[in-house]
Write an enzyme that holds these catalytic residues in place. Structure first.
Site, mmCIF file in Angstrom:
data_model
loop_
_atom_site.group_PDB
_atom_site.id
_atom_site.type_symbol
_atom_site.label_atom_id
_atom_site.label_comp_id
_atom_site.label_asym_id
_atom_site.label_seq_id
_atom_site.Cartn_x
_atom_site.Cartn_y
_atom_site.Cartn_z
ATOM 1 N N LYS A 3 0.842 -1.219 0.000
ATOM 2 C CA LYS A 3 0.000 0.000 0.000
ATOM 3 C C LYS A 3 0.864 1.251 0.000
ATOM 4 C CE LYS A 3 -1.730 1.634 4.002
ATOM 5 N NZ LYS A 3 -1.489 3.046 4.316
ATOM 6 N N ASN A 4 1.814 1.309 0.926
ATOM 7 C CA ASN A 4 2.564 2.554 1.085
ATOM 8 C C ASN A 4 3.489 2.819 -0.103
ATOM 9 O OD1 ASN A 4 1.244 3.060 3.435
ATOM 10 N ND2 ASN A 4 2.897 2.386 4.793
ATOM 11 N N CYS A 26 -4.604 7.657 9.751
ATOM 12 C CA CYS A 26 -5.007 7.099 11.041
ATOM 13 C C CYS A 26 -4.762 8.096 12.170
ATOM 14 C CB CYS A 26 -4.231 5.809 11.315
ATOM 15 S SG CYS A 26 -4.778 4.443 10.289
ATOM 16 N N ARG A 43 0.908 13.943 14.159
ATOM 17 C CA ARG A 43 1.360 13.803 12.773
ATOM 18 C C ARG A 43 1.492 15.166 12.058
ATOM 19 N NH1 ARG A 43 -1.324 8.457 10.145
ATOM 20 N NH2 ARG A 43 0.706 8.308 9.169
ATOM 21 N N ASP A 57 3.774 -0.356 12.433
ATOM 22 C CA ASP A 57 2.542 -0.842 11.799
ATOM 23 C C ASP A 57 2.238 -2.302 12.143
ATOM 24 O OD1 ASP A 57 2.122 1.612 10.711
ATOM 25 O OD2 ASP A 57 2.547 1.072 8.642
ATOM 26 N N ARG A 105 -8.998 0.141 4.229
ATOM 27 C CA ARG A 105 -8.041 1.124 3.689
ATOM 28 C C ARG A 105 -6.720 0.456 3.326
ATOM 29 N NH1 ARG A 105 -6.488 5.398 7.539
ATOM 30 N NH2 ARG A 105 -5.004 5.594 5.851
#
Ligand code: UD1
Length: 475
Positions: free
Chosen positions: A64-65, A158, A163, A354, A449
Site C-alpha cells: 500500500k505505502n 489514522c 502527525r 505498523d 483502507r
C-alpha cells in the site's frame, strides 16, 4: 476453498445486514476506481467465529505505502507510467481520485494501473480526498517541482498521533520554496516564480513521508540536493527505484543520506509494486496467534526480518524458500506454548510500528508478561481498550504497554468491538480468530483502507469470518 464459488446464502440474511461473499469473488479482483455503491458507504461489520485453525497458502498483495508514493511520483513524469501489482484498497482508490482531481488520466484493471499526468492543469488536489489519507499530502513535492506551485490541504490518515508536516515544510523551504500554512492548507511556491533549487536538509526525525516528498521534489530541482537522516524503509527504496527508472538521478536510497541531482524532465516508466511487508507480517502473526501453519508469497524476507527474529524467539518455526515464507506454531511442531517477548517499535530496520497492535494480540496468548514500547507515534495505543473488551489483560502507561500472557490472566473471549484505525482494527480481527465465541467488529472501513480482500484471504485459510453489509434503507 474456491472463493469464486462462494454464494450469497438466503439463510444467512440477518436484517438489517446481509452477508456478502460475492462482493470479493477473487483474491486478485479487478480494480474498480469508481465511487462505490451507496450501500458500501454504510458501516459494514465482520463477524468471526474464533477457534478455527488456519492452513494453506495466502497471496500477499502489493505494498500500500509503496503504491501511494509511486502514484504521487507519476505526477513528475511526462507520458504514461505503468504500475503492476497495485493493491485494490480504498487508500489507492483515494490516491487515484486525488490524481484525477488534478487532471491526470488513469486506467486500472486487475492490479495494473496506467497513469498519464500530461494533462494536469491544477495544482490544488481535492481537499476532501487529501483529508482521507496521509499519503495524499505527498503530491505537494511533485506538484511544486513540476509546476512551481502547490496548494494542498492538511492530510488525514489514522488517528495515532499529532502527525505534523513541519519537516515537509522546512525541507521544501531548503529547496527554495516559500511555504505558508493557513486555513488548513499548505501553500507553496518556488521563490521568484523560478523552479526549485537543490539544497541541503537534515531531517530531525527519519520521517518516511517527508523523505519521499522531498526526494520527489529534489528530482526536478535545479542542482544537487543532499538529504540527511532520511528514512531507510523499503518503501523509500521502491520510490527511488521508480524515479530512477523514470530518468531521475537518486543515490543512497536505503542509507541515511540521499544524493539527488535534479533533471528538467522525467518520463513515464513501468514498475512492479513490491509485496506489502505489513500485510505479510499480519498473516505471520495470524498463524502464530491461532497456533496454525500457513505459507505466503511473495514476501521479501529481509523486509520482515525483525518479526522473524521475534517469532523464532517465541518458539515458532519459520522457513523461507525464494519468496515463500512458512510460519508454523502448531503445538505438535513447536512442542510447547509460545514464549512472550518484548518489543520496541523503531524506524526501519527496527520493529515496525505498523505491526505493533497485531503483535500485542499474540503476546496475550503467550507465556509470561511482555512489554511493548511505541516510539514512533505518540498515541498508538487506541486498540488496547478494544482488546481489553475481548479479555486481554494489558496495562498502558504513556507509550508503554505491559501485556499479561495467557497464564497471567489474558483470555480472549468474544465481544462487540470497534476498529478505530487501520492496524489497530486488524489486530481485533486477529484477536477474534483466537477468541472463544463470535466476535463482531464494526468500523471495518479502516481495515479496508489497507488490506486487500482480508476476509476472503482469511476464509481461504479456513477462518470463519463473514462480512455483513448493511442494507440501504428504501428512499
Ligand atoms: C508512513 C506510513 C505509515 C507508517 C509510518 C512509520 C505511508 C502512507 N504511511 O507514515 O504506515 O506507520 O510511515 O513507519 O507511507 N513527523 C513529524 N513531522 C513531520 C513528519 C513526521 O514530527 O513533518 C513525526 C510523526 O508525527 C511521527 C514520526 O515522525 O511521530 C514518524 O512519522 P512518518 O515516518 O512521517 O510517518 P508517515 O510518513 O506519516
Amino acid at each position: 476453498m474456491d472463493l469464486s464459488s462462494s454464494t450469497l446464502c438466503p439463510q444467512n440474511l440477518t436484517k438489517p445486514y446481509f452477508i456478502s461473499f460475492h462482493k470479493q469473488p477473487h483474491i486478485r479482483s479487478h480494480l474498480q476506481f469508481q465511487t462505490p455503491p451507496k450501500t458500501l458507504t454504510l458501516d459494514p461489520k465482520f463477524t468471526i467465529t474464533g477457534g478455527c485453525k488456519l492452513s494453506g497458502h495466502v497471496p500477499i498483495s502489493g505494498s500500500k505505502n509503496s503504491a501511494l508514493s509511486i502514484l504521487a511520483a507519476t505526477l513528475c513524469c511526462s507520458g504514461t507510467s505503468k504500475l503492476h501489482g497495485v493493491p485494490n484498497l480504498s487508500d489507492t482508490r483515494t490516491m487515484a481520485s486525488i490524481l484525477r482531481s488534478l487532471g491526470a488520466e488513469i486506467e486500472a484493471c486487475n492490479g495494473e494501473m496506467w497513469v498519464n499526468a500530461d494533462g494536469v492543469g491544477s495544482v490544488e488536489p481535492c481537499p476532501e480526498d487529501i483529508g482521507k489519507i496521509r499519503g495524499g499530502f505527498f503530491v505537494i513535492g511533485p506538484l511544486l517541482a513540476r509546476f512551481g506551485e502547490a496548494v494542498v490541504a492538511l492530510p488525514g490518515g489514522c488517528d495515532i498521533g499529532t502527525r505534523p508536516v513541519d519537516l515537509y515544510i522546512r525541507g521544501l523551504r531548503a529547496l527554495g520554496a516559500i511555504v505558508e500554512l493557513g486555513d488548513g492548507k499548505v501553500r507553496a511556491q518556488a521563490a521568484n516564480g523560478r523552479g526549485l533549487v537543490g539544497g541541503r536538509f537534515k531531517l530531525d526525525h527519519p520521517s518516511v513521508g517527508a523523505t519521499e516528498t522531498l526526494m520527489m521534489a529534489a528530482c526536478m530541482a535545479d542542482g544537487v540536493t543532499v538529504l540527511s537522516n532520511v528514512a531507510k524503509e523499503p518503501e523509500v527504496i521502491d520510490l527511488a527505484r521508480f524515479l530512477t527508472g523514470s530518468g531521475a538521478c537518486v543515490e543512497g536510497a536505503g542509507s541515511d543520506t540521499l544524493y539527488i541531482k535534479g533533471k528538467n524532465q522525467l518520463h513515464g516508466s513501468e514498475c512492479v509494486v513490491p509485496p506489502d511487508r505489513i500485510e505479510a507480517g499480519t498473516f505471520m502473526l495470524a498463524a502464530a496467534i491461532t497456533r496454525s501453519s500457513i505459507s505466503m508469497s511473495p514476501v521479501i524476507p529481509s523486509h520482515v526480518a525483525c518479526l522473524i527474529d521475534k517469532l523464532l524467539a517465541a518458539g515458532c518455526k519459520i522457513t523461507c524458500a525464494h519468496d515463500t515464507l512458512e510460519v508454523s506454531a502448531v503445538p505438535d511442531d513447536v512442542g510447547h506454548n509460545l514464549q512472550g517477548f518484548d518489543v520496541r517499535t523503531c524506524p526501519f530496520p527496527g520493529f515496525p510500528t505498523d505491526l505493533q497492535p497485531q503483535t500485542m494480540v499474540l503476546l496475550t496468548t503467550c507465556d509470561g508478561s511482555s512489554i511493548v514500547e511505541e516510539t514512533v507515534f505518540e498515541n498508538r495505543m487506541g486498540h488496547v481498550r478494544e482488546l481489553q473488551k475481548l479479555g486481554a489483560r494489558i496495562r498502558v502507561c504513556g507509550s508503554t504497554a505491559v501485556i499479561c500472557g495467557k497464564e497471567k490472566g489474558s483470555a480472549l473471549l468474544s465481544s462487540h468491538v470497534v476498529a478505530k484505525d487501520l492496524r489497530g482494527g486488524v489486530s481485533l480481527v486477529l484477536a477474534g480468530l483466537a477468541a472463544e465465541g463470535v466476535t463482531e467488529i464494526s468500523g471495518i472501513a479502516h481495515i479496508d483502507r489497507g488490506y486487500e480482500n482480508l476476509d476472503a484471504k482469511l476464509r481461504l485459510l479456513g477462518a470463519d469470518i463473514k462480512r455483513l453489509i448493511p442494507l440501504a434503507s428504501p428512499l
